[in-house]
Design an enzyme around this catalytic site. Structure first.
Site, PDB file in Angstrom:
ATOM      1  N   LYS A   1       0.847  -1.191   0.000  1.00 44.42           N
ATOM      2  CA  LYS A   1       0.000   0.000   0.000  1.00 44.42           C
ATOM      3  C   LYS A   1       0.885   1.244   0.000  1.00 44.42           C
ATOM      4  O   LYS A   1       1.601   1.503   0.955  1.00 44.42           O
ATOM      5  CB  LYS A   1      -0.888   0.041   1.241  1.00 44.42           C
ATOM      6  CG  LYS A   1      -1.936   1.139   1.130  1.00 44.42           C
ATOM      7  CD  LYS A   1      -2.435   1.670   2.462  1.00 44.42           C
ATOM      8  CE  LYS A   1      -1.733   2.907   2.937  1.00 44.42           C
ATOM      9  NZ  LYS A   1      -1.862   4.086   2.101  1.00 44.42           N
TER      10      LYS A   1
ATOM     11  N   CYS B   1      13.770  11.329   5.707  1.00 42.73           N
ATOM     12  CA  CYS B   1      13.883  10.925   7.109  1.00 42.73           C
ATOM     13  C   CYS B   1      15.284  11.178   7.619  1.00 42.73           C
ATOM     14  O   CYS B   1      15.495  11.409   8.804  1.00 42.73           O
ATOM     15  CB  CYS B   1      13.543   9.448   7.244  1.00 42.73           C
ATOM     16  SG  CYS B   1      14.468   8.410   6.109  1.00 42.73           S
TER      17      CYS B   1
END
Ligand code: NAD
Length: 483
Positions: free
Chosen positions: A175, A284
């Site tokens: 997903k 990140c």
């Protein structure tokens, strides 16, 4: 004419049972609708999971090098579509063309890397404590695994989870994040073109709260590999642990770069500039704290501000120094943190304002921001901002700098700029981060070494990439044979 794309389930592109779709727009121009995607439900996730479960035994029994051939072929397909994938990525996520091309190349390389690795999926042979015996290990796939990914590397991150999962003999339901599902879709088209058997890899778009949650909770999912925010990752890890699923969550960061007096300040500024403002600070591993020795603090701040002012901001397709934020809400979040920084008493040296004129009118643009006079306990020094905002913090000496660097909840990537070997070694030993770098930016990773964080940047269960990627997606069986 806006294209509507389906889910990829059991080898077919299909619509969600909900009949609903959502749109993705171009962050450089919100009037430009990239495409529409299926707003899937738990029921769609369930169908995909069942397809993956059905395909699992046959895929696991396929000889590993034969599985590798599919990965190699998919990598070749992606290589042939590199230009298209690059532009797709720019148009939905906002990266500059160079950044996007690098990310697509990374995905291609990952498929080739794990294709090769399928030839080496062995275990270890050890000496048994007795005659006429054998003692060895072998790797087995986990079964059906789910992959839940963020928007900021929408082709590289799904690839670095998918390729090792498939190489190891698992079937997958993936997903993507709803901000950027289009680049991920291309990977599945390449796998389809490569002739991957039906049901082995499935792609379902839709809300995290519905599709992501099903992929975490479903009893037929054997493992969950998640990358995203610490807030969501924590709930994913908790849910997965309820029935003891194997789970890895790689999450946020608040990454420091320490600058010592021996550093070449020009080099330090370049390292921090690319680390903090590259990918619009939406990595990140982006540097968000410069921890600078007091002897070179003023010189550093002056040069860093000049660097930030020179960053050319524009639409990613024109390949400027920095593209837009991915979405209005991400831009708003960064602007909110700029306000917080000012209210906390830090000095906003430059940037931090939205760009709204001319070509910027319909995009999510901001000037890169540099704050000085930042205390490490301020929110701008502690919380992940996920935008091009650099906080410059003063340190008295090396020990103070290391303490400040470690004084956050996160621990993903960290670097030091120094010519002093002792400082470099002490930094490597003392820094609480999964990635430690010397005279390098905090961003940028090699694909064949482990990647993952410490503290709240990771569940710290398994690493990703390299051999570590295969460790997560396999179980080790130990065989005692007495003949
Ligand atoms: P996010 O946590 O909002 O979403 C990540 C994914 O989780 C998306 O696909 C989302 O739809 C899904 N999701 C949302 N709610 C869910 C739920 N309840 N159950 C299951 N899935 C759910 O993160 P984001 O905004 O897409 O990405 C940015 C974040 O990702 C930043 O914090 C960044 O630091 C982090 N990130 C970490 C790494 C790393 O390797 N450590 C790499 C890239 C990004």
């Amino acid at each position: 004419m806006v294209t509507t794309y389906g889910n990829y389930v059991n080898g077919e592109w299909s619509d969600s049972k909900s009949g609903a779709t959502f749109k993705v727009t171009n962050p450089a121009d919100s009037n430009d609708v990239v495409a529409r995607f299926q707003e899937s439900t738990s029921s769609d996730a369930e169908t995909a999971i069942q397809a993956a479960v059905t395909a699992q035994d046959e895929w696991a029994e396929t000889p590993a090098p034969a599985r590798g051939e599919f990965l190699k072929q998919a990598g070749q397909e992606l290589g042939e579509r590199k230009e298209e994938a690059t532009e797709t990525l720019v148009r939905e996520e906002g990266k500059t063309r160079s950044e996007a091309a690098g990310e697509v190349q990374r995905a291609i390389d990952i498929f080739h890397y794990y294709a090769q690795k399928t030839r080496d999926l062995g275990g270890v042979v050890k000496s048994p404590s007795g005659r006429d015996k054998e003692l060895y290990t072998k790797r087995e796939p986990l079964g059906t695994v789910s992959i839940i990914t963020p928007w900021n590397y929408p082709i590289a991150i799904p690839s670095w989870k998918l390729a090792p999962a498939l190489a190891a003999g698992n079937t997958v339901v993936a997903k993507p994040a709803s901000e950027a599902p289009n680049s991920t879709r291309i990977i599945f088209e390449c796998l389809d073109e490569a002739g991957l058997p039906n049901g082995v890899a499935n792609y379902v778009t839709g809300p995290g709260s519905e599709v992501g949650s099903s992929l975490t909770n479903h009893e037929d999912i054997d493992a969950v590999s998640f990358t995203g925010s610490t807030a969501v990752g924590t709930t994913v890890a908790e849910a997965a642990s309820e029935d003891l699923k194997r789970c890895q969550c790689e999450m946020g960061g608040k990454n420091p770069t320490v600058v010592m007096p021996s550093a070449d300040i020009e080099e330090a500024v370049e390292i921090l500039g690319v680390g903090a403002f590259g990918t619009t600070g939406q990595s990140c591993t982006a540097a968000s704290r410069a921890i600078v020795h007091e002897q070179v603090y003023d010189e550093f701040v002056t040069a860093m501000v000049e660097y930030a002012k020179d960053v050319e901001v524009g639409p990613g397709l024109e390949d400027p120094g920095m593209g837009p934020h991915v979405s209005e809400s991400e831009l708003e979040s960064t602007l909110k943190y700029v306000n917080i920084g000012e209210e906390e008493g830090a000095t906003l040296e430059t940037g931090g304002t939205r760009l709204t004129d001319g070509e910027y009118t319909d995009g999510y643009y901001i000037c890169p921001a540099v704050f000085s006079d930042v205390d490490n306990d301020m929110r701008i020094a502690q919380e992940e901002i996920f935008g091009p905002v650099l906080s410059v913090i003063k340190a008295n000496d090396f020990e103070d700098a290391l303490e400040l660097a470690n004084d956050v909840d996160y621990g993903l990537s960290a670097s030091i700029v120094t010519q002093d070997l002792t400082e470099a070694d002490k930094f490597i030993d003392g820094i609480e981060a999964g990635v430690a770098k010397v005279n390098e930016k905090t961003t940028g990773l090699e694909l064949h070494v482990p990647f993952g964080g410490f503290k709240q940047s990771s569940t710290n269960t398994y690493r990703e990439q390299g051999d570590a990627g295969l460790d997560f997606f396999t179980s080790t069986k130990t065989i005692y044979r007495n003949y």
